[in-house]
Design a protein around this motif. Structure first.
Motif, PDB file in Angstrom:
ATOM      1  N   PHE A 156       0.807  -1.220   0.000  1.00  0.00           N
ATOM      2  CA  PHE A 156       0.000   0.000   0.000  1.00  0.00           C
ATOM      3  C   PHE A 156       0.844   1.275   0.000  1.00  0.00           C
TER       4      PHE A 156
ATOM      5  N   LYS B 270      -6.527   2.540  -1.169  1.00  0.00           N
ATOM      6  CA  LYS B 270      -6.545   2.760   0.276  1.00  0.00           C
ATOM      7  C   LYS B 270      -7.039   4.167   0.606  1.00  0.00           C
TER       8      LYS B 270
ATOM      9  N   SER C 245     -11.818   0.899   5.281  1.00  0.00           N
ATOM     10  CA  SER C 245     -10.426   0.455   5.272  1.00  0.00           C
ATOM     11  C   SER C 245     -10.257  -0.669   4.258  1.00  0.00           C
TER      12      SER C 245
END
Length: 448
Positions: free
Chosen positions: A404, A423, A432
């Protein structure tokens, strides 16, 4: 051993008392009254001795247990006596006292060990009984709440009335974020109150954590990772430009003197042209990279509306199906319950699911019996979620922490912003995104 000695002593004394009683009865029957009276005194003395013996043993054991109850391990009984059974009893009680003392000392050392751990812990911990008394509070929680000593839950009212409201009813509650402001500034605290039972007493265990420090650490770590990736990408682009520029410059300069047109040959001109083309390509790649960075920073606010989950997944299935059909990959989508609705920005969520689906497709290249499963549903707490799972080779544990990070990619033609962009979109939705990879790889989107 001790019980046998006492047992024999009691049997002997009772036997003598019984024998004396029979003798008294016999002498009385024979009208030997004087001897009967004499043995009567012997009978009384024996009975008194038995009672004294039993009482002495009982008192000794009672003193022993009182001392243990009061944690007094200094009590010692004499072990050199004329009565063998009492001597053995005293020796056994002293041994038992030593054993209990050792256990007590070990327990105290263990308690001190755990208490020291709690003192050094970065999270605040305190316990409350059913009357609101705070039985234990470590230094961290007192520092976080800026109040000491903490003795009763009502003291929280002096810190913040709203904070006291969380504990006023002395009932457990799930993890919640609380902003605590004082003269030192504002703190973001997470609080969780859990019931526990200790020695048949119902207590509340409260965990307090300063998430601001953790967020600052995470932010710093994210910046370090981002700068590392940016440096890597920029250096990969600029290094060839610098190298090729130096090579071309050698055609135009010899030492400090510029070359004349007559010194140029066809080969030098072709090499210079090829070098300039490479510089142009590298420059375009760098511009694309910067454009990706601008895209990452300019994600619009979600335009949210209620969208049927089945409609969203069917749309994603249609967009991914052409590729999966051509590469022998099975694509499965499902929504439970069927009337599940998601409050989302449809375009942004479609973008996330397409990105995850394409990543799964690429992971399954050359993998037999590839399956991609996209599911939407609700968990036991009523939170809505979407999962994207593939049975590909998975993600290594080292990579899981990096996937991420903006601009991090393992693909030769990837930009590295797909997952980080996903994200950010999920965060703007109040949700989330998480990844787990073992036998299968699953990305889970969770919505508030």
């Amino acid at each position: 051993m001790v019980s046998k000695s006492i047992y024999y002593q009691l049997v002997l004394r009772i036997f003598l008392i019984a024998a004396c009683a029979l003798l008294i009865a016999f002498l009385s029957f024979k009208e030997h009254y004087l001897l009967s009276i004499l043995f009567g005194f012997v009978f009384i003395a024996q009975a008194y001795g038995l009672v004294h013996y039993v009482n002495q043993t009982n008192r000794k054991i009672a003193y022993f247990f009182d001392a243990i109850k009061n944690e007094d391990f200094t009590l010692r009984f004499p072990e050199k006596l004329s009565v063998k059974s009492i001597e053995e009893l005293n020796h056994s009680l002293n041994m038992l006292n030593n054993m209990i003392q050792e256990i007590h000392l070990k327990k105290q050392a263990q308690e001190q060990y755990y208490e020291e751990i709690l003192k050094q812990a970065d999270i605040g911990i305190f316990t409350i009984n059913d009357k609101g008394h705070i039985l234990y509070a470590n230094p961290t929680v007192q520092n976080l709440l800026n109040y000491r000593p903490l003795n009763h839950v009502k003291q929280l009212k002096q810190i913040d009335p709203n904070l006291y409201g969380l504990f006023e009813n002395l009932k457990p509650f799930e993890s919640t974020i609380y902003a605590l402001g004082n003269e030192r500034g504002k703190k973001e605290l997470t609080l969780k109150c859990t019931p526990i039972s200790i020695e048949n007493k119902q207590l509340l265990l409260v965990i307090v954590h300063d998430i601001q420090k953790e967020l600052d650490d995470k932010e710093t770590d994210s910046w370090v990772k981002l700068i590392r990736v940016l440096t890597h990408e920029i250096m990969n682009t600029i290094t060839p430009i610098t190298s090729i520029s130096e090579s071309i410059l050698k055609y135009f300069k010899k030492g400090n003197q510029l070359s004349t047109p007559e010194e140029f040959g066809e080969l030098q001109i072709k090499n210079s042209a090829k070098g300039l083309e490479v510089i142009k390509e590298q420059g375009n790649d760098l511009m694309s990279f910067v454009q990706s960075y601008r895209t990452f920073l300019s994600v619009p606010e979600p335009d949210r509306e209620l969208i049927p989950a089945s409609k969203l997944l069917e749309k994603v299935r249609m967009l991914l199906q052409e590729y999966t059909n051509g590469h022998d990959i099975v694509l499965e989508v499902s929504a439970h319950p069927e009337n599940l609705e998601l409050y989302i920005d449809e375009k942004q969520l479609t973008q996330i699911l397409l990105n995850l689906g394409k990543n799964a497709q690429q992971a399954l290249i050359g993998h037999e019996n590839g399956v991609i499963t996209i599911k939407a549903g609700e968990d036991v707490n009523g939170k809505q979620f979407i999962t994207v799972t593939d049975n590909g080779p998975g993600i290594s544990p080292e990579m899981l922490d990096e996937v991420f990070v903006p601009f991090f990619t393992t693909k030769s033609n990837g930009t590295g912003i797909g997952l980080s962009l996903s994200k950010q979109i999920m965060r703007m939705h109040g949700g989330s995104i998480r990844v787990a990879s073992n036998e299968t790889t699953t990305f889970t989107l969770t919505f508030q």
